[in-house]
Scaffold this active site. Structure first.
Site, PDB file in Angstrom:
ATOM      1  N   ASP A  57       6.870 -11.092  16.411  1.00 43.35           N
ATOM      2  CA  ASP A  57       7.273 -10.791  15.035  1.00 43.35           C
ATOM      3  C   ASP A  57       8.728 -10.340  14.972  1.00 43.35           C
ATOM      4  O   ASP A  57       9.377 -10.142  16.009  1.00 43.35           O
ATOM      5  CB  ASP A  57       6.347  -9.718  14.425  1.00 43.35           C
ATOM      6  CG  ASP A  57       6.040  -8.578  15.401  1.00 43.35           C
ATOM      7  OD1 ASP A  57       6.859  -8.339  16.313  1.00 43.35           O
ATOM      8  OD2 ASP A  57       4.991  -7.940  15.252  1.00 43.35           O
TER       9      ASP A  57
ATOM     10  N   ASN B  22      -3.416   1.721  13.011  1.00 42.97           N
ATOM     11  CA  ASN B  22      -4.292   1.267  11.927  1.00 42.97           C
ATOM     12  C   ASN B  22      -5.045  -0.016  12.310  1.00 42.97           C
ATOM     13  O   ASN B  22      -5.630  -0.661  11.443  1.00 42.97           O
ATOM     14  CB  ASN B  22      -3.479   1.033  10.643  1.00 42.97           C
ATOM     15  CG  ASN B  22      -2.451  -0.083  10.783  1.00 42.97           C
ATOM     16  OD1 ASN B  22      -2.268  -0.644  11.874  1.00 42.97           O
ATOM     17  ND2 ASN B  22      -1.774  -0.422   9.700  1.00 42.97           N
TER      18      ASN B  22
ATOM     19  N   HIS C 112      -3.685  -2.772  13.471  1.00 42.94           N
ATOM     20  CA  HIS C 112      -2.951  -4.028  13.294  1.00 42.94           C
ATOM     21  C   HIS C 112      -2.671  -4.700  14.633  1.00 42.94           C
ATOM     22  O   HIS C 112      -2.647  -4.054  15.681  1.00 42.94           O
ATOM     23  CB  HIS C 112      -1.694  -3.854  12.438  1.00 42.94           C
ATOM     24  CG  HIS C 112      -0.523  -3.202  13.109  1.00 42.94           C
ATOM     25  ND1 HIS C 112       0.511  -2.641  12.401  1.00 42.94           N
ATOM     26  CD2 HIS C 112      -0.202  -3.018  14.410  1.00 42.94           C
ATOM     27  CE1 HIS C 112       1.403  -2.155  13.242  1.00 42.94           C
ATOM     28  NE2 HIS C 112       1.009  -2.381  14.457  1.00 42.94           N
TER      29      HIS C 112
ATOM     30  N   GLU D  48      -1.473  -6.675   9.223  1.00 44.00           N
ATOM     31  CA  GLU D  48      -1.999  -5.387   8.786  1.00 44.00           C
ATOM     32  C   GLU D  48      -3.458  -5.532   8.355  1.00 44.00           C
ATOM     33  O   GLU D  48      -3.945  -6.651   8.137  1.00 44.00           O
ATOM     34  CB  GLU D  48      -1.161  -4.875   7.604  1.00 44.00           C
ATOM     35  CG  GLU D  48       0.315  -4.684   7.915  1.00 44.00           C
ATOM     36  CD  GLU D  48       0.620  -3.432   8.741  1.00 44.00           C
ATOM     37  OE1 GLU D  48      -0.261  -2.948   9.484  1.00 44.00           O
ATOM     38  OE2 GLU D  48       1.760  -2.939   8.635  1.00 44.00           O
TER      39      GLU D  48
HETATM   40  P1  PGA Z   1       3.583   0.670  19.890  1.00 47.89           P
HETATM   41  O1  PGA Z   1       3.122  -0.372  18.816  1.00 47.89           O
HETATM   42  O2  PGA Z   1       3.463  -0.005  21.210  1.00 47.89           O
HETATM   43  O3  PGA Z   1       4.976   0.963  19.499  1.00 47.89           O
HETATM   44  O4  PGA Z   1       2.677   1.841  19.777  1.00 47.89           O
HETATM   45  C1  PGA Z   1       2.002  -1.143  18.950  1.00 47.89           C
HETATM   46  C2  PGA Z   1       1.782  -1.838  17.654  1.00 47.89           C
HETATM   47  O5  PGA Z   1       2.059  -1.257  16.597  1.00 47.89           O
HETATM   48  O6  PGA Z   1       1.324  -2.982  17.681  1.00 47.89           O
END
Ligand code: PGA
Length: 241
Positions: A65, A134, A136, A141
């Site tokens: 992304d 959350n 995702h 999301e």
């Molecule tokens: P993080 O993010 O590795 O920064 O915790 C993971 C994500 O949000 O997919």
């Protein structure tokens, strides 16, 4: 689904080893997550590369992304992340690095181009993925369709809040939109390495791995994939134990 639960200090070693074991050839296509969790895994790969223990210079790298509105030179962009933390340390030429064009005048078109690009290069061999607090997966999301493909999405308040740490703690500077590979796109990777570290991921990880497969927990779609390896530290695995 294979699961390895490790003490936090062994996380990077375990994840790097699992990744290298899963890679099919000297010129693999590696899908890369760009959060905080995989940073130490990329650092570990960089160390092994400097020591001459691995050679990933022939790899192709595909990001999950990118934020909409950040140009490639912006240090907060995932383009910059992939270049500085993955491609440069591993000696991967920029021609083999693919990130959605977040600063395109037409982000929806850039998303379609990216979806096609993944297909054109023959798909992803091993996808490194993280999970949001959350649930995702990439920037899909809660509420994302399980058959979604690469598209422009609105970031949730939770995600913008979680990612404010990369923007000096200023949530208002976190972009509101991103281009993300869809859940179906990610599911086409031949193998997936899911990384989860820290207590903040425990509820989401349990919901993703044990709960129903449903858009409310986008990472639950991984239950349908036939080749998933989970590397978790004890805190992230807390609700599964
Ligand atoms: P993080 O993010 O590795 O920064 O915790 C993971 C994500 O949000 O997919």
């Amino acid at each position: 689904m294979r699961v390895t639960v490790v003490d936090d200090e062994m996380f990077a070693t375990a994840a790097a080893t699992a990744l290298l074991e899963a890679l099919p050839s000297a010129a693999p296509t590696l899908g890369v997550a760009t959060g905080e969790t995989p940073m130490r895994v990329y650092a570990e790969l960089g160390c092994r590369s400097r020591r001459g223990e691995v050679d990933l210079s022939g790899a192709r790298v595909i990001a999950l992304d990118e934020y909409v509105g950040l140009d490639a030179g912006d240090p907060h962009s995932y383009t910059a992340y992939v270049r500085t933390r993955i491609a440069d340390p591993l000696g991967i030429p920029s021609a083999n690095v693919h990130v959605p064009q977040g600063d395109s005048a037409d982000p929806a078109a850039a998303a379609e181009v990216f979806e096609q690009r993944i297909a054109d290069v023959g798909g992803v061999d091993v996808q490194i993925a993280g999970i949001g607090s959350n649930g995702h997966l990439a920037f899909n999301e809660p509420g994302s369709a399980l058959d979604s493909t690469t598209r422009v999405v609105e970031l949730s308040q939770q995600t913008r809040h979680d990612n404010a740490r990369f923007f000096g703690g200023r949530v208002e500077e976190v972009p509101r939109q991103a281009i993300t590979q869809g859940l179906a796109t990610i599911g086409r990777a031949r193998s997936i390495l899911l990384l989860a570290a820290g207590r903040a991921k425990a509820d989401a990880l349990a919901a993703a791995l044990r709960g129903p497969v449903a858009p409310g927990v986008p990472a639950s779609v991984l239950q349908r994939h036939g080749d998933v390896t989970v590397i978790a530290d004890r805190a992230a695995w807390g609700r599964m134990a």
